[in-house]
Design an enzyme around this catalytic site. Structure first.
Site, mmCIF file in Angstrom:
data_model
loop_
_atom_site.group_PDB
_atom_site.id
_atom_site.type_symbol
_atom_site.label_atom_id
_atom_site.label_comp_id
_atom_site.label_asym_id
_atom_site.label_seq_id
_atom_site.Cartn_x
_atom_site.Cartn_y
_atom_site.Cartn_z
ATOM 1 N N HIS A 1 0.719 -1.145 -0.046
ATOM 2 C CA HIS A 1 0.094 0.008 0.087
ATOM 3 C C HIS A 1 0.841 1.357 0.090
ATOM 4 O O HIS A 1 0.327 2.437 -0.529
ATOM 5 C CB HIS A 1 -1.217 -0.126 1.001
ATOM 6 C CG HIS A 1 -2.209 -1.023 0.590
ATOM 7 N ND1 HIS A 1 -2.239 -2.226 0.722
ATOM 8 C CD2 HIS A 1 -3.292 -0.693 -0.210
ATOM 9 C CE1 HIS A 1 -3.080 -2.724 0.043
ATOM 10 N NE2 HIS A 1 -4.019 -1.941 -0.209
ATOM 11 N N GLU B 1 -11.118 -11.241 -7.274
ATOM 12 C CA GLU B 1 -9.605 -11.115 -6.892
ATOM 13 C C GLU B 1 -9.226 -12.438 -6.262
ATOM 14 O O GLU B 1 -8.068 -12.369 -5.658
ATOM 15 C CB GLU B 1 -9.333 -9.827 -5.996
ATOM 16 C CG GLU B 1 -10.153 -9.484 -4.880
ATOM 17 C CD GLU B 1 -9.961 -8.106 -4.145
ATOM 18 O OE1 GLU B 1 -9.043 -7.502 -4.617
ATOM 19 O OE2 GLU B 1 -10.806 -7.881 -3.288
ATOM 20 N N ASP C 1 -4.590 -8.763 -5.868
ATOM 21 C CA ASP C 1 -4.760 -9.553 -4.938
ATOM 22 C C ASP C 1 -5.029 -10.853 -5.775
ATOM 23 O O ASP C 1 -4.587 -12.018 -5.214
ATOM 24 C CB ASP C 1 -6.118 -9.311 -4.078
ATOM 25 C CG ASP C 1 -5.887 -8.731 -2.869
ATOM 26 O OD1 ASP C 1 -4.818 -9.138 -2.239
ATOM 27 O OD2 ASP C 1 -6.763 -7.779 -2.780
ATOM 28 N N CYS D 1 -8.897 -2.968 -11.800
ATOM 29 C CA CYS D 1 -8.306 -2.114 -10.947
ATOM 30 C C CYS D 1 -7.011 -2.367 -10.300
ATOM 31 O O CYS D 1 -6.579 -1.416 -9.638
ATOM 32 C CB CYS D 1 -9.395 -2.014 -9.820
ATOM 33 S SG CYS D 1 -11.048 -1.535 -10.307
HETATM 34 C C1 PEP Z 1 -6.337 -5.304 -5.955
HETATM 35 O O1 PEP Z 1 -6.438 -6.106 -5.326
HETATM 36 O O2 PEP Z 1 -5.899 -5.441 -7.297
HETATM 37 C C2 PEP Z 1 -7.108 -4.042 -5.877
HETATM 38 C C3 PEP Z 1 -7.547 -3.189 -6.599
HETATM 39 O O3 PEP Z 1 -7.422 -3.577 -4.398
HETATM 40 P P1 PEP Z 1 -6.281 -3.520 -3.281
HETATM 41 O O4 PEP Z 1 -4.908 -3.249 -4.004
HETATM 42 O O5 PEP Z 1 -6.579 -2.402 -2.630
HETATM 43 O O6 PEP Z 1 -6.349 -4.670 -2.622
HETATM 44 MG MG MG Z 2 -7.545 -6.423 -3.535
#
Ligand code: PEP
Ligand code: MG
Length: 601
Positions: free
Chosen positions: A199, A443, A467, A514
Site C-alpha cells: 500500500h 480477486e 490480490d 483496478c
Molecule cells: C487489487 O487487489 O488489485 C485491488 C484493486 O485492491 P487492493 O490493492 O486495495 O487490494
Molecule cells: Mg484487493
C-alpha cells in the site's frame, strides 16, 4: 541492496514502485520499536556530532513531554498528569545522559544504540527488584526510551510539522503513517521492505511521489539530514551523492516542475481515448486519500474507478460515523462528477489494518483471515453504517458500491440483503437513498471459477489484479523476498482475467480492471487484448497508459493476448510480449519498458 562504498557515495538497489527522481535530505521515520535498533560504527570525526544529535533528541523529548503534561493536566487534572513528571525527571537525570554519551564516545556508536545499551542495563536492574511498585516503573523507562528513539530518528517532524521537503526513509511505511505526513513536502520515499502492490507503493503512485522499496538495509545507514538521490529509472538510491550528481538531479527536478509538462498532460488527456482502430477505452482513477483528488481531473481520469474507503480509517485512526462517512463519499462523488465513483466497502484486514485494534488484529495469516467482505459481514453494524452512508451520498452523486474479496456468491447475497434492508430503513426515516449499482471485486480464484454465476447477481465486476496475483500464485504481495514470484503475466493469471471478462461480457455487465497491472503500459495492452475496455489506476499513471493505448491496434493486442494464453510459463509469456511488442511497436516500447528477461527463479 548491496552497499558499494565508492568515493563517499553509497548505493542501494531496490524495486522502483513509483516513477521519478529526486534529490534532497533524508527524513527517517521510525516506529521506535526496540527490536529494530542497529549498531552503526562511527568514524572519529562523527562522534561529537552524534553526541550533539543525542542532546537535541533529549531536549526535543523534554519539550514534547512538557506539552503533553500541560494537555493531560487540562484534560484530566493534576493527579493524572504526574506520570509525565516521572518521565521528565528521567530525562533531566544527568546520569542517564552522561551514561549514553559515554557509550557513544567509548564505543564510537550511534545514539540509538547507546540509548539501548544504557536503558537495557537499567531495565535489567529493575527486573531484579522485588518491590512490585518499583518494578512497574520499568514501563516508564520503556516509554521514555521509545520517545528518545523516535526523537533521534527525526520522527518528531512528522505530520503537520513536516515543513521542509524531505526524502522519507523507513524500514516499512504503514499507510497510516503516510496519511499523517504532509504530502506536499515528500520528495521521494525509500523503504527497506515492501513490494510493487504494497500500500505504500500504491499511495506513492497515487500521489506521484517517486518511491523505491525493498532496499533491505538502507534504513540503518541513512540518517536524518543526510543528502540522498533517489532514481527510480536506475532503481537505486545514492547516499551522500557527489555535488555534481546532486546538482544534476536538482536541475532535472526543476525542469519537471515547470508548467509545460503539466500543460502537456492536460492537453493530451482531453477527449475520449480511442485505440488506433477506434475502440474506446475508459481510464478511471484509483483513489485513497484527499490529496489525490486534484489529480483526477489533472490527469484526465473518467471518474473514480475505485475508492479504497478503508483509508478513511487510517486518516482518522478510528471508524468514522455515518455522517462523517457520508460527507467523505459525497466529496468523492463530487470529485468524480458525472463519470461517477465506485466506493469499495472497507477492505480491512490483510496489510491494511494499519495497527487499528479491530477484530482481525494479530491474526496468524491476515491475508487469508478476517479481511474485507468477511470482516464486513462479521461486523454487521459497521457494514450497515457504511451502506447507509454510501446510499445517502448516492442520492446526490452517481456512486456505485463494490464488495471486496468475494469468494462465494452467498457473500454477495448477504450484502445485498443488508443493502435492501438499509434502503427500506432510510426511506422509512424519510431520508433519500440513491440508486446504487453493486459490483463484486474479482480477486480470489474461487470467484473466477464461479464468475458466470456471480455475473448474474451483480451489476459489474471489478478485477483486483493485485490480490488476484497474490491468491492465484500464493505470493504475499507485500513481501519483497518473494517479489520474483509475483508474476502478473503468469498464464494462470491471464486465464483468470480472460475468463472473468468473458463471464461479464456474456452477462452484459461491465468489467473494470483496478489492480496495479493496468498502470504498466505493456500490461495494459495485454489487458486490452484480453478484452478489457475499462481500466482504473493511480491517476498519475493515466497519461502514459493513455499515450500507449492510443497508438495500439486492439486487434493486434488481441492476437498477442491469444498467444499469451497458450503459454505454459510466466517466462514464456514475458518473452513473447518482449518479442511481439518489439516487432509490432518498436518505438512505443523501448526495451526498458518491457518485462526484463529473467535469469533465475
Ligand atoms: C487489487 O487487489 O488489485 C485491488 C484493486 O485492491 P487492493 O490493492 O486495495 O487490494
Ligand atoms: Mg484487493
Amino acid at each position: 541492496m548491496k552497499h558499494q562504498k565508492g568515493k563517499g557515495e553509497a548505493r542501494w538497489r531496490g524495486t522502483a514502485v513509483s516513477d521519478g527522481a529526486a534529490a534532497g535530505r533524508v527524513l527517517r521515520i521510525h516506529t521506535g520499536a526496540r527490536d529494530y535498533i542497529y549498531r552503526v560504527r562511527l568514524d572519529d570525526d562523527e562522534v561529537e556530532r552524534e553526541v550533539r544529535r543525542f542532546r537535541a533528541a533529549v531536549r526535543l523529548s523534554r519539550r514534547q513531554l512538557r506539552a503533553l503534561r500541560r494537555r493531560a493536566e487540562r484534560a484530566l487534572g493534576d493527579e493524572h498528569a504526574y506520570i509525565f513528571d516521572a518521565h521528565l525527571l528521567m530525562l533531566e537525570d544527568r546520569k542517564l545522559s552522561e551514561d549514553v554519551e559515554a557509550v557513544i564516545r567509548g564505543e564510537r556508536v550511534n545514539g540509538e544504540w547507546a540509548v539501548k545499551v544504557v536503558t537495557d542495563r537499567l531495565l535489567a536492574v529493575y527486573d531484579e527488584i522485588k518491590d512490585d511498585y518499583l518494578r512497574e516503573r520499568s514501563s516508564d523507562i520503556e516509554d521514555v526510551t521509545r520517545r528518545l528513539l523516535v526523537a533521534l530518528s527525526g520522527e518528531s517532524l512528522r505530520g503537520r510539522r513536516l515543513t521542509e521537503d524531505a526524502v522519507i526513509v523507513a524500514e516499512e511505511l504503514m499507510p497510516s503513517t503516510i496519511a499523517e505526513l504532509d504530502f506536499t513536502h515528500i520528495k521521494a520515499i525509500a523503504t527497506d521492505m515492501g513490494g510493487w502492490t504494497s500500500h505504500t507503493a500504491i499511495i506513492a503512485r497515487g500521489l506521484g511521489i517517486p518511491a523505491i522499496v525493498g532496499l533491505r538495509d538502507f534504513y540503518r545507514h541513512a540518517r536524518t539530514g543526510d543528502t540522498v538521490v533517489v532514481d527510480t529509472r536506475a532503481g537505486e538510491v545514492v547516499l551522500h551523492p557527489s555535488r555534481e550528481r546532486f546538482d544534476a538531479y536538482k536541475a532535472k527536478e526543476q525542469a519537471r516542475d515547470g508548467g509545460a509538462a503539466a500543460r502537456a498532460v492536460a492537453e493530451e488527456s482531453r477527449g475520449p481515448l480511442l485505440t488506433e482502430d477506434g475502440v474506446e477505452i475508459v481510464l478511471r482513477a484509483n483513489v485513497e486519500l484527499p490529496a489525490e483528488y486534484e489529480g483526477v481531473a489533472r490527469f484526465g481520469a473518467r471518474g473514480i474507478g475505485l475508492y479504497r474507503s478503508e483509508f478513511l480509517l487510517t486518516q482518522r485512526g478510528a471508524l468514522p460515523d455515518e455522517d462523517e462517512q457520508c460527507s467523505a463519499y459525497e466529496e468523492v462523488g463530487r470529485v468524480a462528477g458525472a463519470d461517477g465513483a465506485a466506493v469499495r466497502l472497507f477492505d480491512l484486514g490483510g496489510d491494511k489494518l494499519g495497527g487499528l485494534a479491530l477484530e482481525a488484529d494479530g491474526e496468524r495469516n491476515p491475508a487469508l483471515g478476517l479481511r474485507a467482505i468477511r470482516f464486513c459481514l462479521q461486523r454487521e453494524d459497521v457494514l450497515r453504517t457504511q451502506v447507509r452512508a454510501v446510499m445517502r451520498a448516492a442520492a446526490r452523486w452517481p456512486i456505485d458500491l463494490v464488495l471486496p474479496m468475494i469468494s462465494d456468491l452467498t457473500e454477495v447475497r448477504r450484502a445485498r440483503r443488508v443493502i435492501e434492508e438499509e434502503r427500506a430503513r432510510l426511506e422509512a426515516e424519510g431520508r433519500e437513498a440513491g440508486r446504487i449499482r453493486v459490483g463484486a471485486m474479482i480477486e480470489v480464484p474461487s470467484a473466477v471459477m464461479v464468475a458466470e454465476k456471480l455475473a448474474r447477481e451483480v451489476d459489474f465486476f471489478s478485477l483486483g489484479t493485485n490480490d488476484l496475483v497474490q491468491y492465484m500464485l500464493a505470493v504475499d504481495r507485500g513481501n519483497d523476498e518473494v517479489a520474483p514470484w509475483f508474476r502478473s503475466l503468469h498464464p494462470a493469471v491471464l486465464q483468470a482475467v480472460s475468463r472473468t471478462i468473458e463471464a461479464a461480457r456474456a452477462a452484459s455487465i461491465p468489467a473494470i480492471v483496478c489492480g496495479e497491472m493496468a498502470a504498466t503500459p505493456a500490461y495494459a495492452v495485454v489487458l486490452v487484448g484480453l478484452g478489457a475496455h475499462e481500466l482504473s489506476m493511480a491517476a498519475s499513471s493515466i497519461p502514459r497508459v493513455r499515450r500507449v493505448l492510443s497508438r495500439v491496434d486492439s486487434r493486434a493486442a488481441a492476437e498477442v493476448a491469444r498467444e499469451c494464453l497458450d503459454c505454459a510459463t510466466a517466462d514464456e509469456v514475458e518473452e513473447l510480449v518482449r518479442v511481439r511488442f518489439g516487432e509490432r511497436w518498436p518505438n512505443l516500447f523501448p526495451p526498458e519498458t518491457l518485462p526484463a528477461p529473467r535469469v533465475n527463479v
